[in-house]
Design an enzyme around this catalytic site. Structure first.
Site, PDB file in Angstrom:
ATOM      1  N   ASN A  11       8.837 -19.137  -3.166  1.00  0.00           N
ATOM      2  CA  ASN A  11       8.611 -18.747  -4.549  1.00  0.00           C
ATOM      3  C   ASN A  11       8.796 -19.996  -5.409  1.00  0.00           C
ATOM      4  OD1 ASN A  11       8.685 -17.713  -7.146  1.00  0.00           O
ATOM      5  ND2 ASN A  11      10.645 -16.635  -6.882  1.00  0.00           N
ATOM      6  N   TRP A  12       7.693 -20.539  -5.869  1.00  0.00           N
ATOM      7  CA  TRP A  12       7.770 -21.789  -6.655  1.00  0.00           C
ATOM      8  C   TRP A  12       8.222 -21.541  -8.091  1.00  0.00           C
ATOM      9  CZ3 TRP A  12       3.299 -25.788  -5.386  1.00  0.00           C
ATOM     10  CH2 TRP A  12       3.526 -26.289  -4.090  1.00  0.00           C
ATOM     11  N   LYS A  13       8.313 -20.281  -8.502  1.00  0.00           N
ATOM     12  CA  LYS A  13       8.712 -19.934  -9.872  1.00  0.00           C
ATOM     13  C   LYS A  13       7.834 -20.708 -10.881  1.00  0.00           C
ATOM     14  CE  LYS A  13      13.316 -19.112  -8.145  1.00  0.00           C
ATOM     15  NZ  LYS A  13      14.662 -18.712  -8.503  1.00  0.00           N
ATOM     16  N   HIS A  98      11.042  -9.389  -9.011  1.00  0.00           N
ATOM     17  CA  HIS A  98      12.032 -10.458  -8.857  1.00  0.00           C
ATOM     18  C   HIS A  98      13.106 -10.265  -9.933  1.00  0.00           C
ATOM     19  CE1 HIS A  98      13.900 -14.402  -8.821  1.00  0.00           C
ATOM     20  NE2 HIS A  98      13.369 -14.578  -7.619  1.00  0.00           N
ATOM     21  N   GLU A 100      14.527 -12.267 -11.806  1.00  0.00           N
ATOM     22  CA  GLU A 100      14.277 -13.012 -13.044  1.00  0.00           C
ATOM     23  C   GLU A 100      13.304 -12.241 -13.942  1.00  0.00           C
ATOM     24  OE1 GLU A 100      13.276 -16.763 -11.214  1.00  0.00           O
ATOM     25  OE2 GLU A 100      15.373 -17.012 -10.613  1.00  0.00           O
ATOM     26  N   GLU A 168      17.735  -9.962  -2.452  1.00  0.00           N
ATOM     27  CA  GLU A 168      18.161 -11.198  -3.106  1.00  0.00           C
ATOM     28  C   GLU A 168      19.329 -10.897  -4.042  1.00  0.00           C
ATOM     29  OE1 GLU A 168      14.717 -14.226  -3.185  1.00  0.00           O
ATOM     30  OE2 GLU A 168      14.573 -13.000  -4.975  1.00  0.00           O
ATOM     31  N   GLY A 174      19.694 -19.556  -6.650  1.00  0.00           N
ATOM     32  CA  GLY A 174      19.792 -20.846  -7.323  1.00  0.00           C
ATOM     33  C   GLY A 174      21.209 -21.340  -7.551  1.00  0.00           C
ATOM     34  N   SER A 213      19.506 -18.957  -2.197  1.00  0.00           N
ATOM     35  CA  SER A 213      20.107 -20.209  -1.719  1.00  0.00           C
ATOM     36  C   SER A 213      19.934 -20.440  -0.215  1.00  0.00           C
ATOM     37  CB  SER A 213      21.589 -20.271  -2.109  1.00  0.00           C
ATOM     38  OG  SER A 213      21.716 -20.328  -3.518  1.00  0.00           O
TER      39      SER A 213
HETATM   40  C1  PEP Z   1      14.379 -16.773  -5.463  1.00  0.00           C
HETATM   41  O1  PEP Z   1      14.428 -16.939  -6.670  1.00  0.00           O
HETATM   42  O2  PEP Z   1      13.575 -15.967  -4.983  1.00  0.00           O
HETATM   43  C2  PEP Z   1      15.271 -17.558  -4.627  1.00  0.00           C
HETATM   44  C3  PEP Z   1      15.555 -17.101  -3.457  1.00  0.00           C
HETATM   45  O3  PEP Z   1      15.769 -18.737  -5.175  1.00  0.00           O
HETATM   46  P1  PEP Z   1      16.699 -19.829  -4.460  1.00  0.00           P
HETATM   47  O4  PEP Z   1      16.253 -19.946  -3.019  1.00  0.00           O
HETATM   48  O5  PEP Z   1      16.474 -21.071  -5.234  1.00  0.00           O
HETATM   49  O6  PEP Z   1      18.102 -19.317  -4.542  1.00  0.00           O
END
Ligand code: PEP
Length: 251
Positions: A11-13, A98, A100, A168, A174, A213
């Site tokens: 997921n490049w966001k 997600h 976010e 998640e 993050g 993470s």
């Molecule tokens: C995500 O936002 O889907 C995610 C898993 O982020 P990160 O790996 O940076 O924690």
């Protein structure tokens, strides 16, 4: 039923200009060289790069997805993108719900379910995200929250073969923090039970990804957990070496 084929999805966001297609090409080439072993790989860049990413990955094992879609096919929804448009651009996955988006855009389970339904109707596979906040976990609400998100964001009528659930924990995204393997096992078993209740034996084939993470250094431990069928990777998916270092667990 045999265990589903693992999926490692990036997921490049809101990251990635055209120059980032060079990193995508490196991931594509590493996947084509067998770097992900038996796992399927996918990258979900921002909307602006979806069509170019599809073009760059044509004929390769690296699938392209997007990070959101509107529940409707078309209409007066300024700034939104429909699942049909994503399919038309060549995407095969879309992330919905997600944390976010749930936090920044007030997306409820009903909205997420409508988006997942639109994705499936357009021929995409939907990666449906669920996960508790730190406060919810500390208040003992983990199963109520995650169970409510699974039940509320999925529909009995969905084709389970094109549903992926990503667990998640919000506090792990993050932050560099991750739950213990035992905690992940418990939540994934709980989600699996909910999927079996929804889809019968076909619930066994729904991939449940862990996200939050994930890095090359912790991927082997997390991916070895029962009912973990791959990873949804944020920050570490931006660099080929990190992303493929995670996918390499499946070689
Ligand atoms: C995500 O936002 O889907 C995610 C898993 O982020 P990160 O790996 O940076 O924690």
């Amino acid at each position: 039923m045999t265990a589903p084929r693992p999926l490692v999805a990036g997921n490049w966001k809101m990251n990635g200009l055209k120059a980032a297609l060079a990193e995508l090409a490196a991931i594509r080439d590493a996947a084509a060289a067998g770097g992900a072993g038996r796992a399927e790989t996918a990258i979900c860049p921002p909307f602006t790069l979806v069509a170019a990413a599809v073009e760059a990955c044509k004929g390769s094992p690296l699938a392209i997805g997007a990070q959101d879609c509107h529940p409707r096919v078309s209409g007066a929804h300024t700034g939104d993108v429909s699942a049909e448009m994503l399919r038309d651009a060549g995407a095969s996955y879309v992330i919905v719900g997600h944390s976010e988006r749930r936090a920044d855009h007030g997306e409820t389970n009903d909205i997420v379910r409508a988006k997942a339904g639109a994705a499936l109707a357009a021929g995409l596979a939907a990666i449906v995200c669920v996960g508790e906040t730190k406060g919810e976990r500390e208040a003992g609400q983990l199963t109520a929250v995650v169970g409510g998100q699974v039940d509320g964001s999925l529909d009995k009528g969905f084709d389970p073969a094109r549903i992926v659930v990503a667990y998640e924990p919000v506090w792990a995204i993050g932050t560099g923090l991750t739950p213990t393997a035992a905690d992940v096992a418990e939540v994934h078993a709980f989600i699996r039970a909910r999927l079996l209740a929804l889809y019968g034996a076909k619930g066994e084939g729904v991939r449940i990804l862990y996200g939050g993470s994930v890095k090359p250094s912790n991927a082997a431990e997390l991916m070895a957990v029962k009912n973990v069928d791959g990873a949804l990777v944020g920050g570490a998916s931006l660099k080929c070496a990190d992303f493929m270092g995670i996918a390499a667990v499946y070689r």
